[in-house]
Design a protein around this motif. Structure first.
Motif, PDB file in Angstrom:
ATOM      1  N   ARG A 224      30.417 -45.866  -0.368  1.00  0.00           N
ATOM      2  CA  ARG A 224      29.675 -46.819  -1.192  1.00  0.00           C
ATOM      3  C   ARG A 224      30.510 -47.312  -2.368  1.00  0.00           C
ATOM      4  NH1 ARG A 224      23.444 -44.422  -0.885  1.00  0.00           N
ATOM      5  NH2 ARG A 224      22.975 -45.536   1.050  1.00  0.00           N
ATOM      6  N   ALA A 225      31.535 -46.545  -2.753  1.00  0.00           N
ATOM      7  CA  ALA A 225      32.421 -46.992  -3.822  1.00  0.00           C
ATOM      8  C   ALA A 225      33.264 -48.187  -3.383  1.00  0.00           C
ATOM      9  CB  ALA A 225      33.330 -45.849  -4.267  1.00  0.00           C
ATOM     10  N   LYS A 226      33.421 -48.378  -2.073  1.00  0.00           N
ATOM     11  CA  LYS A 226      34.198 -49.511  -1.559  1.00  0.00           C
ATOM     12  C   LYS A 226      33.390 -50.810  -1.518  1.00  0.00           C
ATOM     13  CE  LYS A 226      36.854 -46.664   1.718  1.00  0.00           C
ATOM     14  NZ  LYS A 226      37.195 -46.522   3.157  1.00  0.00           N
ATOM     15  N   GLU A 227      32.087 -50.688  -1.623  1.00  0.00           N
ATOM     16  CA  GLU A 227      31.190 -51.815  -1.359  1.00  0.00           C
ATOM     17  C   GLU A 227      31.164 -52.821  -2.501  1.00  0.00           C
ATOM     18  OE1 GLU A 227      28.701 -52.937   1.740  1.00  0.00           O
ATOM     19  OE2 GLU A 227      28.260 -50.861   1.253  1.00  0.00           O
ATOM     20  N   ARG A 228      31.124 -54.099  -2.155  1.00  0.00           N
ATOM     21  CA  ARG A 228      30.914 -55.148  -3.130  1.00  0.00           C
ATOM     22  C   ARG A 228      29.418 -55.252  -3.452  1.00  0.00           C
ATOM     23  NH1 ARG A 228      35.837 -54.770  -3.090  1.00  0.00           N
ATOM     24  NH2 ARG A 228      37.319 -56.479  -2.819  1.00  0.00           N
TER      25      ARG A 228
ATOM     26  N   GLN B  38      26.723 -55.297  11.167  1.00  0.00           N
ATOM     27  CA  GLN B  38      27.813 -54.371  10.891  1.00  0.00           C
ATOM     28  C   GLN B  38      28.607 -54.782   9.645  1.00  0.00           C
ATOM     29  OE1 GLN B  38      29.855 -54.515  14.688  1.00  0.00           O
ATOM     30  NE2 GLN B  38      28.714 -52.750  15.448  1.00  0.00           N
ATOM     31  N   TRP B  39      29.228 -53.790   9.038  1.00  0.00           N
ATOM     32  CA  TRP B  39      30.013 -53.967   7.804  1.00  0.00           C
ATOM     33  C   TRP B  39      31.475 -53.706   8.089  1.00  0.00           C
ATOM     34  CZ3 TRP B  39      31.819 -49.564   4.560  1.00  0.00           C
ATOM     35  CH2 TRP B  39      32.396 -49.977   3.362  1.00  0.00           C
TER      36      TRP B  39
ATOM     37  N   ARG C  98      34.643 -59.844   0.154  1.00  0.00           N
ATOM     38  CA  ARG C  98      34.961 -60.991  -0.685  1.00  0.00           C
ATOM     39  C   ARG C  98      35.207 -60.570  -2.130  1.00  0.00           C
ATOM     40  NH1 ARG C  98      29.895 -64.502   1.779  1.00  0.00           N
ATOM     41  NH2 ARG C  98      30.908 -65.046   3.752  1.00  0.00           N
ATOM     42  N   PRO C  99      36.171 -61.200  -2.801  1.00  0.00           N
ATOM     43  CA  PRO C  99      36.394 -60.874  -4.218  1.00  0.00           C
ATOM     44  C   PRO C  99      35.198 -61.301  -5.068  1.00  0.00           C
ATOM     45  CG  PRO C  99      37.688 -62.792  -3.576  1.00  0.00           C
ATOM     46  CD  PRO C  99      37.094 -62.250  -2.314  1.00  0.00           C
ATOM     47  N   GLU C 100      34.967 -60.573  -6.157  1.00  0.00           N
ATOM     48  CA  GLU C 100      33.874 -60.892  -7.083  1.00  0.00           C
ATOM     49  C   GLU C 100      34.429 -60.962  -8.501  1.00  0.00           C
ATOM     50  OE1 GLU C 100      30.139 -59.068  -4.502  1.00  0.00           O
ATOM     51  OE2 GLU C 100      30.936 -57.897  -6.168  1.00  0.00           O
ATOM     52  N   VAL C 101      35.352 -61.904  -8.689  1.00  0.00           N
ATOM     53  CA  VAL C 101      36.005 -62.076  -9.989  1.00  0.00           C
ATOM     54  C   VAL C 101      35.033 -62.741 -10.957  1.00  0.00           C
ATOM     55  CG1 VAL C 101      38.025 -63.043 -11.142  1.00  0.00           C
ATOM     56  CG2 VAL C 101      38.186 -62.317  -8.747  1.00  0.00           C
ATOM     57  N   TRP C 102      35.019 -62.267 -12.210  1.00  0.00           N
ATOM     58  CA  TRP C 102      34.171 -62.817 -13.267  1.00  0.00           C
ATOM     59  C   TRP C 102      32.690 -62.846 -12.866  1.00  0.00           C
ATOM     60  CZ3 TRP C 102      38.326 -66.777 -12.438  1.00  0.00           C
ATOM     61  CH2 TRP C 102      39.471 -66.456 -13.163  1.00  0.00           C
ATOM     62  N   ARG C 103      32.287 -61.875 -12.060  1.00  0.00           N
ATOM     63  CA  ARG C 103      30.893 -61.768 -11.620  1.00  0.00           C
ATOM     64  C   ARG C 103      30.401 -63.043 -10.915  1.00  0.00           C
ATOM     65  NH1 ARG C 103      30.926 -58.662 -16.351  1.00  0.00           N
ATOM     66  NH2 ARG C 103      30.195 -56.534 -16.033  1.00  0.00           N
ATOM     67  N   LEU C 104      31.299 -63.644 -10.150  1.00  0.00           N
ATOM     68  CA  LEU C 104      30.932 -64.775  -9.315  1.00  0.00           C
ATOM     69  C   LEU C 104      30.719 -64.253  -7.900  1.00  0.00           C
ATOM     70  CD1 LEU C 104      33.467 -67.462 -10.617  1.00  0.00           C
ATOM     71  CD2 LEU C 104      31.049 -67.227 -11.199  1.00  0.00           C
ATOM     72  N   TYR C 105      29.536 -64.506  -7.355  1.00  0.00           N
ATOM     73  CA  TYR C 105      29.153 -63.922  -6.078  1.00  0.00           C
ATOM     74  C   TYR C 105      29.089 -65.000  -5.000  1.00  0.00           C
ATOM     75  CZ  TYR C 105      27.710 -60.363  -9.409  1.00  0.00           C
ATOM     76  OH  TYR C 105      27.690 -59.450 -10.431  1.00  0.00           O
ATOM     77  N   ASN C 106      29.637 -64.665  -3.838  1.00  0.00           N
ATOM     78  CA  ASN C 106      29.682 -65.601  -2.720  1.00  0.00           C
ATOM     79  C   ASN C 106      28.637 -65.187  -1.694  1.00  0.00           C
ATOM     80  OD1 ASN C 106      30.284 -67.206  -0.535  1.00  0.00           O
ATOM     81  ND2 ASN C 106      32.477 -66.788  -0.529  1.00  0.00           N
TER      82      ASN C 106
ATOM     83  N   ILE D  99      22.637 -56.789  -0.827  1.00  0.00           N
ATOM     84  CA  ILE D  99      22.798 -56.991  -2.272  1.00  0.00           C
ATOM     85  C   ILE D  99      22.531 -55.672  -2.984  1.00  0.00           C
ATOM     86  CG2 ILE D  99      22.126 -58.415  -4.237  1.00  0.00           C
ATOM     87  CD1 ILE D  99      23.096 -60.097  -1.902  1.00  0.00           C
ATOM     88  N   PHE D 100      23.450 -55.265  -3.871  1.00  0.00           N
ATOM     89  CA  PHE D 100      23.331 -53.981  -4.550  1.00  0.00           C
ATOM     90  C   PHE D 100      23.320 -54.176  -6.068  1.00  0.00           C
ATOM     91  CE2 PHE D 100      25.523 -53.127  -0.481  1.00  0.00           C
ATOM     92  CZ  PHE D 100      24.547 -52.345   0.114  1.00  0.00           C
TER      93      PHE D 100
END
Length: 318
Positions: free
Chosen positions: A159-163, A173-174, A180-188, A199-200
């Motif tokens: 779970r530490a790997k999860e975005r 499946q995961w 995907r990167p989540e730079v500056w709290r921007l979510y795709n 969503i976590f």
């Protein structure tokens, strides 16, 4: 004649600018509220997983804050193994009634009866892994494209790997290598038909943060999170509650002791810990001194292998 030196005027410090820095819990709350609102604005059919555990109770509390005074714009979903603690089911129904929520229940027993799943047998059998198929069926039948879950990164290494926004393919499946990167709290949240996103909102919270928030916000929880007397069985270094779902192994016996639960799942694989912590404040003190996460200490289903959680997540687990 004595000369009196001139008096200096008293020093006056310039007024300080007000501080707008949030405390830790306020910052975590603000991040989670932002995530809920972002999902509501981005996805067509979100749903919130609600098991009745402490993390889902905090998640529901945050969701209610995010949309207050309006009701939640999505239903809540419980994946029911049929082996739940009675206190948790009672709390689930009480909470749903209090908030006026639309509750959806997807039952593992229904999949067993329909032949879509096969139950393990033997005294160590658990339905925990069967939840994956039931969850994917419920998401497919409901057409849900976003699923709120209460997982946190501090719980377990997979779970530490999860975005925070975690894409699942058309089979649920995961792929940990395709995040995907989540730079500056921007979510795709982009996804193709048939795919969905987990969503976590609590990803950046710790167990201690959760309990401090429960204490400060007076979040209601099932009674088994606090100290109570219960018959238990010692197995594999854990204390398992002796319920109607647990079969004793040869040589095992029960004893009654004062315990509480740090996490809640299927009653056949969720352990408890000896504790006298009867209030949220006492639990905060206890958790602050703990050096083992709640899943590491009390979840037998995480001990199947070194990569047990990651393997299940790749199959579509929470």
């Amino acid at each position: 004649m004595t000369t009196v030196p001139p008096q200096r005027p008293p020093r006056v410090d310039p007024p300080r600018a007000p501080s707008y820095e949030l405390g830790l819990l306020s910052a975590l709350e603000a991040e989670s509220v932002h995530i809920f609102r972002e999902v509501a604005a981005t996805f067509a059919r979100p749903v919130l997983l609600f098991s009745g555990g402490k993390d889902s109770a905090v998640m529901l509390h945050l969701a209610a804050k995010a949309f207050w005074p309006a009701p939640l714009p999505f239903p809540v979903l419980h994946i029911d193994t049929g082996h739940n603690f009675d206190e948790v089911v009672e709390f689930r129904d009480r909470t749903v009634a209090r908030h006026g929520l639309r509750l959806l229940v997807a039952s593992v027993q229904d999949d067993l009866d329909a032949g879509r799943a096969v139950e393990d047998d033997g005294p160590r059998a658990t339905r925990n892994r069967l939840q994956t198929g039931t969850l994917l069926r419920a998401l497919r039948d409901g057409g849900f494209d976003a699923v709120f879950g209460g997982a946190r990164r501090d719980e377990e290494k997979a779970r530490a790997k999860e975005r925070i926004f975690s894409l699942r393919d058309e089979f649920g499946q995961w792929d940990p290598k395709a995040q995907r990167p989540e730079v500056w709290r921007l979510y795709n949240g982009r996804h193709r038909p048939g795919e969905h996103v987990r969503i976590f909102p609590l990803s950046n919270w710790t167990e201690l943060d959760i309990w401090r928030y429960i204490r400060d916000e007076r979040v209601d929880l099932p009674s088994l999170y606090y100290a109570h007397r219960r018959p238990v069985v010692e197995r594999d270094g854990m204390l398992l509650a002796h319920t109607r779902f647990l079969t004793l192994l040869p040589g095992e016996s029960t004893r009654e002791t004062l315990v509480r639960f740090r996490t809640v799942g299927d009653a056949t694989c969720t352990g408890c810990v000896e504790s006298a912590a009867g209030t949220a404040d006492e639990v905060v003190t206890e958790v602050a001194a703990s050096r083992v996460t709640e899943r590491g200490a009390t979840r037998a289903d995480d001990r199947i292998s070194e990569a047990g959680m990651e393997d299940r997540k790749k199959e579509g687990y929470f």
